[in-house]
Write a protein that holds these residues in place. Structure first.
Motif, short mmCIF file in Angstrom:
data_model
loop_
_atom_site.label_atom_id
_atom_site.label_comp_id
_atom_site.label_asym_id
_atom_site.label_seq_id
_atom_site.Cartn_x
_atom_site.Cartn_y
_atom_site.Cartn_z
N SER A 9 0.70 -1.41 0.26
CA SER A 9 -0.03 -0.12 0.21
C SER A 9 0.77 1.46 -0.07
O SER A 9 1.83 1.05 0.52
N LYS A 11 0.12 4.17 1.25
CA LYS A 11 -0.69 5.17 2.31
C LYS A 11 0.14 5.04 3.27
O LYS A 11 -0.12 5.97 4.44
N SER A 15 -2.24 3.18 6.04
CA SER A 15 -2.73 1.85 5.52
C SER A 15 -3.33 0.79 6.43
O SER A 15 -2.71 0.61 7.60
N ASP A 16 -4.40 0.27 5.94
CA ASP A 16 -5.00 -0.61 6.76
C ASP A 16 -4.26 -1.74 6.76
O ASP A 16 -3.97 -2.62 7.61
N SER A 17 -3.67 -2.20 5.61
CA SER A 17 -3.09 -3.60 5.51
C SER A 17 -1.76 -3.41 6.39
O SER A 17 -1.20 -4.51 7.00
N MET A 98 -6.33 -4.68 -1.96
CA MET A 98 -7.09 -4.98 -3.18
C MET A 98 -7.28 -3.60 -3.75
O MET A 98 -7.55 -2.56 -3.34
N ASN A 100 -8.97 -2.60 -7.56
CA ASN A 100 -9.70 -3.15 -8.73
C ASN A 100 -9.55 -4.38 -8.84
O ASN A 100 -9.30 -5.07 -9.92
N TYR A 101 -9.96 -5.09 -7.83
CA TYR A 101 -10.18 -6.63 -7.63
C TYR A 101 -8.88 -7.32 -7.61
O TYR A 101 -8.75 -8.73 -7.76
N THR A 181 -13.21 -3.27 5.17
CA THR A 181 -12.32 -2.08 5.64
C THR A 181 -13.08 -0.94 5.76
O THR A 181 -12.72 0.13 6.60
#
Ligand code: FMN
Length: 207
Positions: A9, A11, A15-17, A98, A100-101, A181
């Protein structure tokens, strides 16, 4: 023991991850204080080299019985460095959102550097399957998405990452996947991430 954390990520602290990965690593460090943990971020502009025309031509030259140019060999130095860095790790943590899938473009570029015929994977002409040339080792995926569930047929992130790692020869893959999330408030988003505490703790204990 040498652990490589590859984060996907851009971010940073938001970042969440990366937050989930931090929870996992905090627990892991408590259990294994002597283990060395290195971190690379595929968006950092240093560890994830460009992969374009020179690389693509150089990559397939041996298969086409074409000579490899000095330009191609020079460009390949950074790709080889990335492969050695990956392969030097005893365990790998991959945290990734993720997009766009599938995976963000920078993670795709990292994997494009990593997947090299004759170096990291071979091909079995009888079964027409790729055969991994890297040694197996524990790999932990920590994946995040807003809404796309793991089992709804629109998930090209986890199946893709599993296929790539298995093609490299890595089979011992564990997965923590946070699929919802996006929440209206910061408190709800944090509460959702916090709900993975036990799962991350257990995953760290068996990593
Ligand atoms: C460019 C972009 C594309 C995204 N595509 C999807 C998607 O296809 N499905 C989904 O469920 N979430 C998608 N999301 C949401 C992220 O996966 C989600 O917010 C995730 O928790 C972000 O993780 P991070 O904070 O570690 O980057 C997307 C987010 C961005 C920025």
């Amino acid at each position: 023991m040498n652990i490589l954390h590859i984060s996907g990520s851009p971010k940073g602290e938001r970042s969440d991850s990366q937050k989930l990965a931090a929870g996992f690593l905090e627990r892991y460090r408590l259990l294994h204080p002597g283990h060395a943990i290195r971190h690379i971020n595929v968006f950092d502009g240093r560890t994830n080299p460009d992969f374009g025309a020179i690389h693509a031509i150089h990559k397939l030259a041996p298969l086409f019985h074409e000579p490899q140019t000095d330009e191609g060999k020079q460009a390949w130095v950074a790709t080889e460095r990335l492969i050695e860095d990956f392969d030097g790790a005893d365990k790998i943590l991959l945290s990734c959102p993720m997009w766009n899938y599938s995976v963000p473009w920078a993670m795709k570029r990292y994997l494009d550097n990593l997947m090299q015929p004759g170096r990291t994977f071979g091909f079995d002409a009888t079964t027409r399957q790729h055969v991994g040339l890297l040694r197996d080792r524990p790999v932990q995926f920590i994946l995040t998405r807003s809404s796309t569930a793991s089992d709804d047929g629109q998930d090209f992130q986890l199946p893709y990452l599993l296929h790539i790692f298995r093609s490299l020869g890595v089979q011992d893959i564990r997965v923590v996947s946070a699929c919802a999330t996006t929440k209206p408030s910061a408190q709800e988003r944090q509460a959702y991430l916090d709900s993975f505490f036990l799962q991350l703790k257990d995953a760290a204990a068996t990593f």
